[in-house]
Design a protein around this motif. Structure first.
Motif, PDB file in Angstrom:
ATOM      1  N   ILE A 175       3.121  99.850 -45.817  1.00 57.16           N
ATOM      2  CA  ILE A 175       3.496  98.554 -46.385  1.00 57.16           C
ATOM      3  C   ILE A 175       4.290  97.778 -45.340  1.00 57.16           C
ATOM      4  O   ILE A 175       5.328  98.256 -44.860  1.00 57.16           O
ATOM      5  N   PRO A 176       3.843  96.586 -44.961  1.00 56.51           N
ATOM      6  CA  PRO A 176       4.445  95.904 -43.804  1.00 56.51           C
ATOM      7  C   PRO A 176       5.787  95.242 -44.080  1.00 56.51           C
ATOM      8  O   PRO A 176       6.566  95.034 -43.165  1.00 56.51           O
ATOM      9  N   THR A 177       6.065  94.869 -45.355  1.00 54.57           N
ATOM     10  CA  THR A 177       7.259  94.085 -45.657  1.00 54.57           C
ATOM     11  C   THR A 177       8.137  94.831 -46.658  1.00 54.57           C
ATOM     12  O   THR A 177       7.666  95.238 -47.717  1.00 54.57           O
ATOM     13  N   LEU A 178       9.419  94.997 -46.307  1.00 55.09           N
ATOM     14  CA  LEU A 178      10.402  95.602 -47.198  1.00 55.09           C
ATOM     15  C   LEU A 178      11.389  94.527 -47.623  1.00 55.09           C
ATOM     16  O   LEU A 178      11.912  93.796 -46.779  1.00 55.09           O
ATOM     17  N   VAL A 179      11.627  94.424 -48.924  1.00 54.16           N
ATOM     18  CA  VAL A 179      12.555  93.424 -49.444  1.00 54.16           C
ATOM     19  C   VAL A 179      13.734  94.145 -50.083  1.00 54.16           C
ATOM     20  O   VAL A 179      13.551  95.017 -50.945  1.00 54.16           O
ATOM     21  N   PHE A 180      14.960  93.799 -49.667  1.00 57.82           N
ATOM     22  CA  PHE A 180      16.180  94.371 -50.227  1.00 57.82           C
ATOM     23  C   PHE A 180      16.975  93.251 -50.895  1.00 57.82           C
ATOM     24  O   PHE A 180      17.429  92.330 -50.225  1.00 57.82           O
ATOM     25  N   ASP A 181      17.138  93.344 -52.201  1.00 56.08           N
ATOM     26  CA  ASP A 181      17.906  92.344 -52.944  1.00 56.08           C
ATOM     27  C   ASP A 181      19.312  92.897 -53.176  1.00 56.08           C
ATOM     28  O   ASP A 181      19.546  93.680 -54.094  1.00 56.08           O
ATOM     29  N   GLU A 182      20.254  92.489 -52.309  1.00 52.18           N
ATOM     30  CA  GLU A 182      21.657  92.902 -52.403  1.00 52.18           C
ATOM     31  C   GLU A 182      21.791  94.417 -52.446  1.00 52.18           C
ATOM     32  O   GLU A 182      22.553  94.981 -53.227  1.00 52.18           O
ATOM     33  N   VAL A 183      21.031  95.107 -51.595  1.00 49.73           N
ATOM     34  CA  VAL A 183      21.137  96.554 -51.503  1.00 49.73           C
ATOM     35  C   VAL A 183      22.475  96.980 -50.914  1.00 49.73           C
ATOM     36  O   VAL A 183      22.842  98.151 -50.941  1.00 49.73           O
TER      37      VAL A 183
END
Length: 558
Positions: A454-462
């Motif tokens: 998976i090319p894109t990792l999204v972290f929401d306020e990790v």
């Protein structure tokens, strides 16, 4: 890679375009500016359930559009090909989702209409979105097992276990069903035997009712039928004044007519046809009258037979065919009592073989998992100090054996952690705070990222619950991950923001009397001021600005 996100009329957002680049992209801004709204819009684009509540007040519809660079992604090309969707020659993939205020939603891929489910399938191949809620999913053993199996590349082994389990489960259902039918039939055996024997003793025949009714009608009217048919025979040929004799006398006149006018020769043929038809009618009525029987006994037999049929139909069905079917079913159930044990024995042998196959497949999966648990535990333990979890922090992936192998193998997987030296590792939910969970998740993501396509990792306020030196370490680790993946992170921490390759500022404003959200790319001085604001205190003070410069110089340079 996600290169562009376009949002229209979504929550507080009027019109917004977010342009991302490779590496670490961070999104910062004041609390309430709309940072998480942007991630929510991305979630919607990637197949999350739509709600009319997301439509900006006063607007008819909201839309989210994403542009992805998928050059070289054969898995994405396969999904598009299976759906009959053309891929762009330049390797770009455009996804779009629209939600109307009345609740209707639509989706497109490269301009072709599709469904949210297909967007979700593509989304899982393009983006791994990790939000704050996933701290809870990480506490579940199912999620932990999935992480371990992804790390160990256990998909083929897991597929074999699922297939073997499905076969065994199907056989168990078949055995249970057959045994239940056998026991039910055994309990009803006397009644079924009575039904079958009563119906079989009657020797019923399909169509028998109509035949009996016809015969009974003839016998009950035999005298009348004989009188009518005898009278017809006499009228046609039984006397000198009968029709046949009268018609025979016409032959000379027909011959005379034809001699005078040969054109009427076909009249002779008509005459002969009429004559022979009358002759056949007379003979037939004579034979019919002679064949009629006056047989009261036979009529009584028929009436008794009809009474029997009536009783059977009253008990078992509206027609003889339905009665016969009841008899066949009763005999089949009785045969089940006699033959079921033999069939059950055959099914039990098949089940034993299927369970042996399941056990063997599960054992191989257990071996692979056990080895992977040791490797994963070692790698996570090596990463934890880099995330500020030193002082003897220990991570272990442990197997929890099941009583019997299931669809996912012979064990559950449980992640355990000890944050202090000398304490036995316990399940994550017992010992990990929100900040510690964030770092454990980041450690796992760091390790899995090397294996993940998976090319894109999204972290929401990790980064929740951390700060200071630990925040610097987390920022460094996220930048490391960004060396192989595009990372998109929302953060409140200047230590993490300073490590970004692309820094975007979310700012709340006002346009035409309505609140809006804008995103600005930050460079040079603008970025220094934003880092200074995030540090707290006076963002315009020389101390804050100098501190911001130091962070940036350590992170990426200015």
């Amino acid at each position: 890679m996600l290169s562009e996100l376009r949002i229209r009329n979504f929550a507080l957002i009027d019109r917004l375009t977010v342009r991302l680049g490779p590496g670490l992209n961070v999104l910062t801004g004041e609390t309430g500016a709309g940072k998480s709204i942007i991630v929510g819009a991305l979630s919607l684009l990637l197949g999350e359930r739509a709600s009319a509540d997301v439509v900006r007040a006063g607007e008819d519809r909201a839309s989210v559009e994403g542009v992805f660079d998928v050059a070289g992604r054969d898995d994405v090309a396969r999904i598009l090909d299976e759906r009959g969707i053309d891929a762009d020659d330049d390797g770009l993939l455009v996804l779009k989702r629209e939600v109307a205020v009345e609740g209707r939603n639509r989706a497109w891929i490269n301009g072709s209409p599709t469904t949210a489910a297909v967007l979700g399938e593509l989304g899982r191949a393009l983006v791994d979105l990790h939000g704050q809620h996933e701290h809870q999913t990480l506490l579940k053993r199912d999620e932990q097992r999935a992480i371990l199996d992804a790390y160990a590349a256990n998909a083929p082994l897991l597929s074999r276990v699922r297939e073997a389990h499905g076969t065994a489960a199907g056989l168990r259902r078949e055995i249970a069903g057959l045994d239940a039918r056998r026991r039910e039939a055994a309990q009803r055996a006397d009644f079924l035997r009575f039904q079958a024997e009563e119906i079989e003793a009657a020797s019923l025949r399909s169509g028998e009712e109509e035949a009996l009714e016809d015969e009974a009608r003839r016998l009950s009217h035999s005298e009348e039928l004989q009188s009518i048919s005898g009278g017809l025979a006499d009228a046609v040929s039984g006397s000198e004044r009968a029709l046949l004799h009268e018609v025979g006398a016409l032959r000379r006149q027909i011959d005379q007519l034809v001699r005078i006018d040969p054109a009427q020769g076909d009249v002779r043929e008509l005459y002969e046809t009429a004559y022979y038809s009358l002759q056949e009618l007379g003979e037939r009525m004579e034979r019919y009258a002679a064949g009629i029987e006056h047989d009261p006994r036979r009529l009584d037999e028929i009436r008794r037979r009809q009474d029997l049929l009536f009783r059977l139909k009253t008990k078992y069905g509206a027609t003889v065919d339905e009665v016969l079917e009841v008899g066949r079913r009763a005999r089949a159930e009785l045969d089940l009592v006699d033959n079921a044990e033999w069939e059950l024995e055959g099914l039990r042998k098949k089940l034993a073989a299927a369970e042996a196959e399941l056990g063997a497949a599960a054992a191989k999966l257990t071996t692979a998992r056990t080895a992977a648990m040791k490797r994963l535990s070692g790698e996570v333990c090596a990463v934890l100090p880099e995330l500020g979890m030193s002082g003897g922090a220990v991570f272990r992936a442990e197997r929890v054996p099941l009583d019997a192998p299931g669809a996912f193998g012979a064990e559950e997987v449980e992640f355990r952690v000890s944050l202090n030296r000398g304490f036995e590792p316990k399940p994550l939910s017992y010992v990990a705070s929100g900040g510690e969970m964030s770092r454990i998740m980041l450690a796992l993501k760091t390790i899995l990222a090397r294996l993940d396509s998976i090319p894109t990792l999204v972290f929401d306020e990790v980064d929740a619950g951390i700060g200071g030196r630990v925040a610097l370490q987390v920022g460094d680790k996220m930048r490391d991950v960004a060396g192989t993946h595009q990372v998109f992170a929302i953060t409140h921490l200047p230590q993490i923001a300073s490590r970004a390759h692309v820094h975007l500022l979310v700012r709340k404003g006002e346009r035409d009397g309505r609140t809006t959200t804008d995103v600005l790319p930050l460079e040079a001085d603008n970025r220094i001021h934003e880092i200074a604001r995030m540090l707290g205190g006076d963002p315009e003070s020389a101390v804050s600005l100098e501190h911001a410069r130091e962070l940036l110089e350590r992170g990426v340079g200015v």
